[in-house]
Design an enzyme around this catalytic site. Structure first.
Site, short mmCIF file in Angstrom:
data_model
loop_
_atom_site.label_atom_id
_atom_site.label_comp_id
_atom_site.label_asym_id
_atom_site.label_seq_id
_atom_site.Cartn_x
_atom_site.Cartn_y
_atom_site.Cartn_z
N ASP A 9 0.88 -1.16 0.00
CA ASP A 9 0.00 0.00 0.00
C ASP A 9 0.93 1.23 0.00
O ASP A 9 2.12 1.12 0.32
CB ASP A 9 -0.87 -0.04 1.26
CG ASP A 9 -1.68 1.22 1.42
OD1 ASP A 9 -2.35 1.62 0.47
OD2 ASP A 9 -1.61 1.83 2.52
N ASP A 11 -0.13 5.12 0.84
CA ASP A 11 -0.39 6.11 1.90
C ASP A 11 -0.30 5.45 3.28
O ASP A 11 -1.08 4.54 3.59
CB ASP A 11 -1.81 6.70 1.76
CG ASP A 11 -2.01 7.43 0.45
OD1 ASP A 11 -1.12 8.19 0.04
OD2 ASP A 11 -3.08 7.25 -0.17
C1 BG6 Z 1 -5.99 5.60 0.19
C2 BG6 Z 1 -6.03 6.40 1.47
O1 BG6 Z 1 -4.69 5.18 -0.07
O2 BG6 Z 1 -6.46 6.38 -0.90
C3 BG6 Z 1 -7.42 6.96 1.71
O3 BG6 Z 1 -5.66 5.55 2.55
C4 BG6 Z 1 -7.88 7.77 0.49
O4 BG6 Z 1 -7.38 7.79 2.86
C5 BG6 Z 1 -7.81 6.88 -0.76
O5 BG6 Z 1 -9.21 8.23 0.66
C6 BG6 Z 1 -8.18 7.66 -2.04
O6 BG6 Z 1 -7.24 8.66 -2.24
P1 BG6 Z 1 -7.34 9.82 -3.32
O7 BG6 Z 1 -5.95 10.40 -3.36
O8 BG6 Z 1 -7.73 9.17 -4.61
O9 BG6 Z 1 -8.36 10.79 -2.84
MG MG Z 2 -2.69 3.11 3.59
#
Ligand code: BG6
Ligand code: MG
Length: 213
Positions: A9, A11
């Site tokens: 993963d 984030d």
């Molecule tokens: C995930 C995060 O990796 O991506 C979430 O943990 C986030 O918090 C999701 O909502 C979608 O991200 P983005 O950048 O497309 O808004």
């Molecule tokens: Mg994550």
């Protein structure tokens, strides 16, 4: 080797953009006068942008139209992208870089499996694309975690079976997705510690000593 591939993963695992997601959601929730704290934010890890927004808005007293929701999602994403724009390769934690280098040198195939549509921007700012044989992000999937689609796609691109791959996650939804797809999972950090996971670790470099056990 117990595994042939590792799917990360992004984030909250490879970088600390999980904090930027929290700050952007918090700013929006405060403006809308909806209660929102770090604990609630933890349940949004791995969850798509629109699903996260719906969960936050459900704690408010008003109903919002689809057009309003679209505007709120764009507002949150603009706040988030302002933080991403400042990211450089120096934002890559040293232990993460060392771990990726060591895993590649040991012959593991590496992939990213992130729900984020901003994943390509982050990977570009951090300058880490060359570490990975496959990148699957929120732009490539129809179902967000806890559905296993993202990790199954990543394994397919690596040309490996799920049983040959380890998923590394910081999110409860991600651990569920990994298990639903038939993957072992290592959970990093304190927010989604899970006794059903193969391992619970604090720092990414712990992977180097545990994956051959
Ligand atoms: C995930 C995060 O990796 O991506 C979430 O943990 C986030 O918090 C999701 O909502 C979608 O991200 P983005 O950048 O497309 O808004
Ligand atoms: Mg994550």
């Amino acid at each position: 080797m117990k595994y042939k591939g590792i799917i990360f993963d992004l984030d909250g695992v490879l970088c600390q953009t999980d904090e930027y997601h929290y700050q952007a959601w918090k700013q929006l929730a405060d403006r809308l006068q909806i209660p929102f704290d770090r604990e609630q934010n933890n349940s949004l890890r791995g969850v798509s942008r629109m699903e996260s927004l719906n969960i936050i808005l459900a704690n408010g007293i008003r109903q919002y139209s689809e057009a309003e929701k679209k505007m709120f999602a764009a507002e949150k994403n603009d706040l988030y992208c302002k933080q991403l724009a400042r990211m450089t390769p120096d934002d890559m934690p040293d232990d993460v870089k060392e771990t990726l280098i060591a895993l590649r040198c040991s012959g593991y195939k590496l992939a990213v499996g992130s729900s984020s549509k901003n994943a390509p921007t982050i990977i570009n700012h951090l300058g880490i694309a060359s570490f990975f044989d496959a990148i699957v992000d929120g732009n490539c999937i129809t179902r967000s975690k806890p559905d296993p689609e993202i990790f199954l796609k990543a394994a397919k691109l690596l040309q490996l079976n799920p049983s040959d791959c380890l998923v590394v996650e910081d999110a409860a939804s991600g651990v569920q997705a990994a298990h639903a797809g038939g993957f072992d999972c290592a959970v990093i950090g304190n927010t989604a510690r899970d006794t059903s996971a193969k391992w619970n670790i604090i720092h990414l470099n712990e992977l180097l000593s545990i994956i051959n056990r």
